[in-house]
Design an enzyme around this catalytic site. Structure first.
Site, PDB file in Angstrom:
ATOM      1  N   LYS A  41      -5.055 -11.491 -18.206  1.00 38.00           N
ATOM      2  CA  LYS A  41      -5.303 -11.949 -16.831  1.00 38.00           C
ATOM      3  C   LYS A  41      -6.778 -12.031 -16.447  1.00 38.00           C
ATOM      4  CE  LYS A  41      -2.159 -13.112 -15.731  1.00 38.00           C
ATOM      5  NZ  LYS A  41      -1.585 -14.271 -16.484  1.00 38.00           N
ATOM      6  N   THR A  45      -6.777 -18.288 -20.472  1.00 38.00           N
ATOM      7  CA  THR A  45      -6.311 -19.684 -20.500  1.00 38.00           C
ATOM      8  C   THR A  45      -7.455 -20.615 -20.120  1.00 38.00           C
ATOM      9  OG1 THR A  45      -4.252 -18.732 -19.716  1.00 38.00           O
ATOM     10  CG2 THR A  45      -4.415 -21.129 -19.677  1.00 38.00           C
ATOM     11  N   LYS A  98      -6.547 -17.150 -29.992  1.00 38.90           N
ATOM     12  CA  LYS A  98      -6.578 -16.215 -28.845  1.00 38.90           C
ATOM     13  C   LYS A  98      -6.027 -14.856 -29.221  1.00 38.90           C
ATOM     14  CE  LYS A  98      -3.384 -15.495 -24.990  1.00 38.90           C
ATOM     15  NZ  LYS A  98      -2.457 -16.082 -24.017  1.00 38.90           N
ATOM     16  N   HIS A 100      -5.435 -10.661 -27.305  1.00 36.36           N
ATOM     17  CA  HIS A 100      -5.706  -9.671 -26.258  1.00 36.36           C
ATOM     18  C   HIS A 100      -5.977  -8.309 -26.899  1.00 36.36           C
ATOM     19  CE1 HIS A 100      -4.761 -12.268 -22.966  1.00 36.36           C
ATOM     20  NE2 HIS A 100      -3.453 -12.266 -23.108  1.00 36.36           N
ATOM     21  N   SER A 130      -3.524  -9.785 -10.576  1.00 36.55           N
ATOM     22  CA  SER A 130      -2.974 -10.907 -11.346  1.00 36.55           C
ATOM     23  C   SER A 130      -1.906 -10.415 -12.335  1.00 36.55           C
ATOM     24  CB  SER A 130      -4.132 -11.598 -12.083  1.00 36.55           C
ATOM     25  OG  SER A 130      -3.680 -12.685 -12.830  1.00 36.55           O
ATOM     26  N   TYR A 184     -15.447 -13.709 -15.641  1.00 38.45           N
ATOM     27  CA  TYR A 184     -14.628 -14.639 -14.837  1.00 38.45           C
ATOM     28  C   TYR A 184     -15.389 -15.043 -13.570  1.00 38.45           C
ATOM     29  CZ  TYR A 184     -10.495 -16.176 -12.119  1.00 38.45           C
ATOM     30  OH  TYR A 184      -9.587 -16.890 -11.371  1.00 38.45           O
ATOM     31  N   GLU A 221      -7.942 -26.603 -10.024  1.00 41.38           N
ATOM     32  CA  GLU A 221      -7.046 -27.673  -9.564  1.00 41.38           C
ATOM     33  C   GLU A 221      -6.653 -28.601 -10.705  1.00 41.38           C
ATOM     34  OE1 GLU A 221      -5.313 -28.089  -6.827  1.00 41.38           O
ATOM     35  OE2 GLU A 221      -6.144 -26.149  -6.252  1.00 41.38           O
TER      36      GLU A 221
HETATM   37  P1  A3P Z   1      -4.550 -15.305 -10.748  1.00 44.64           P
HETATM   38  O1  A3P Z   1      -3.236 -14.671 -11.074  1.00 44.64           O
HETATM   39  O2  A3P Z   1      -5.468 -14.377  -9.993  1.00 44.64           O
HETATM   40  O3  A3P Z   1      -4.393 -16.628 -10.050  1.00 44.64           O
HETATM   41  P2  A3P Z   1      -5.126 -15.310 -18.258  1.00 44.64           P
HETATM   42  O4  A3P Z   1      -5.221 -16.718 -18.683  1.00 44.64           O
HETATM   43  O5  A3P Z   1      -6.104 -14.396 -18.897  1.00 44.64           O
HETATM   44  O6  A3P Z   1      -3.714 -14.820 -18.309  1.00 44.64           O
HETATM   45  O7  A3P Z   1      -5.556 -15.256 -16.719  1.00 44.64           O
HETATM   46  C1  A3P Z   1      -4.780 -15.865 -15.717  1.00 44.64           C
HETATM   47  C2  A3P Z   1      -5.566 -15.854 -14.428  1.00 44.64           C
HETATM   48  O8  A3P Z   1      -6.635 -16.806 -14.534  1.00 44.64           O
HETATM   49  C3  A3P Z   1      -4.711 -16.270 -13.234  1.00 44.64           C
HETATM   50  O9  A3P Z   1      -5.299 -15.606 -12.118  1.00 44.64           O
HETATM   51  C4  A3P Z   1      -4.976 -17.774 -13.217  1.00 44.64           C
HETATM   52  O10 A3P Z   1      -4.681 -18.386 -12.000  1.00 44.64           O
HETATM   53  C5  A3P Z   1      -6.487 -17.786 -13.516  1.00 44.64           C
HETATM   54  N1  A3P Z   1      -6.979 -19.080 -13.992  1.00 44.64           N
HETATM   55  C6  A3P Z   1      -6.482 -19.871 -14.969  1.00 44.64           C
HETATM   56  N2  A3P Z   1      -7.189 -21.004 -15.065  1.00 44.64           N
HETATM   57  C7  A3P Z   1      -8.160 -20.931 -14.122  1.00 44.64           C
HETATM   58  C8  A3P Z   1      -9.209 -21.815 -13.705  1.00 44.64           C
HETATM   59  N3  A3P Z   1      -9.401 -22.996 -14.266  1.00 44.64           N
HETATM   60  N4  A3P Z   1     -10.010 -21.403 -12.685  1.00 44.64           N
HETATM   61  C9  A3P Z   1      -9.827 -20.193 -12.099  1.00 44.64           C
HETATM   62  N5  A3P Z   1      -8.852 -19.322 -12.449  1.00 44.64           N
HETATM   63  C10 A3P Z   1      -8.026 -19.697 -13.447  1.00 44.64           C
END
Ligand code: A3P
Length: 286
Positions: A41, A45, A98, A100, A130, A184, A221
């Site tokens: 989180k 991604t 990838k 973790h 998250s 982040y 977006e």
């Molecule tokens: P939130 O749950 O706070 O919205 P991971 O990919 O490590 O699992 O992390 C997921 C988190 O990164 C989620 O956070 C997701 O919405 C956010 N995330 C994914 N793509 C993103 C982007 N392009 N910009 C900002 N946040 C992003």
């Protein structure tokens, strides 16, 4: 239905990962593999999309050749979902992969080949927030319980992939390996600047308009509306899409809508204890 944890060298992971551990541990990296490593989180991604775009010069057709979990496969889940380890082994180089895994559990072949690693860290309170939502969807993880219970579990590392504190410090403290440490919060603040930094680290000399195109297509977006980047097609036996949304909010500071003042105080005190003596400082209030 909910999953359960098993331990690998003291670190809790989904039971399926512990079952597949001998194969995961022996993953054969190649010198030009790029490893994207994160605590869950933290923007994994997001970085997967950025790196795939950089490696493919932002080519729209190539970068939509498959969902992110296929384009940038996840080592720990290669025994659970496609692409399998056999498929990943047969892929041409260079590959982005990838994980973790905390640094001490990364398959040793990555270090033997001196592979480049991009580590993304996110402030602890947004990470828990998250993760709490995500664990409602994660079929292979135990039920998250209440937010109060979840905070307690997070502070003692009783969540999948273990202690956040050990994870972020483990990669931060390792100065002898080629690890680019990205926050982040910095991606949110200056996406183009961070994309440029990642491209430089990967020794990809991209024109300014290509870098701008990457920053545009990896915005929240754009990724949310891109079926090849929003993880909506993740196999439902791993992530149940009826129980939440992967691309949830994508903001900094959402923790403020979840923590009570008491929880925040208790968390902060514990944070200072766990992070005391570390030079790792996050760009926002932790
Ligand atoms: P939130 O749950 O706070 O919205 P991971 O990919 O490590 O699992 O992390 C997921 C988190 O990164 C989620 O956070 C997701 O919405 C956010 N995330 C994914 N793509 C993103 C982007 N392009 N910009 C900002 N946040 C992003």
């Amino acid at each position: 239905m909910s999953g359960r944890y098993e331990l690998i060298h003291g670190v809790p992971v989904a039971a399926e990962i512990q079952r597949d551990w001998p194969q995961i541990e022996n993953f054969q990296a190649r010198p030009d593999d790029i490893l994207i490593s994160t605590y869950p989180k933290s923007g994994t991604t997001w970085m997967q999309e950025i790196v795939d775009q950089i490696m493919n010069n932002a080519d729209e057709v190539i970068c939509r050749r498959g969902p992110l979990f296929v384009r940038v496969p996840f080592i720990e889940l290669m025994g659970v979902m496609k692409p399998s380890m056999e498929e990943v082994n047969a892929r041409p180089s260079p590959r982005a992969i990838k994980t973790h895994l905390p640094i001490q559990l990364v398959p040793s072949s990555f270090w033997e080949h001196n592979c480049k690693v991009i580590y993304v860290a996110r402030n602890a309170r947004d990470t828990i927030t998250s993760y709490f939502h995500f664990d409602h969807m994660a079929v292979i993880h135990p039920d998250p319980g209440t937010f109060e219970e979840y905070i307690e579990r997070f502070m003692v590392g009783n969540v999948a992939w273990g202690s956040w504190y050990d994870h972020v410090k483990g990669y931060w403290d390792e100065k002898s390996k080629p690890i680019l440490y990205v926050f982040y919060e910095d991606l949110k603040k200056d996406l183009l600047g961070e994309v440029r930094k990642v491209a430089k680290f990967l020794e990809k000399d991209l024109a300014e308009d290509v870098l701008k195109k990457i920053a545009h297509s990896s915005s929240f977006e754009q990724m949310k509306n891109n079926p090849m980047a929003n993880n909506a097609d993740f196999p439902a036996y791993v992530l149940d899409p009826t129980l939440g949304r992967f691309m949830r909010k994508g903001t900094v500071g959402d923790w403020k809508t979840h923590f009570t003042p008491e929880q925040s105080k208790r968390f902060e005190e514990n944070y200072h204890e766990q992070m005391s003596g570390s030079t790792l400082k996050f760009p926002t209030l932790n």
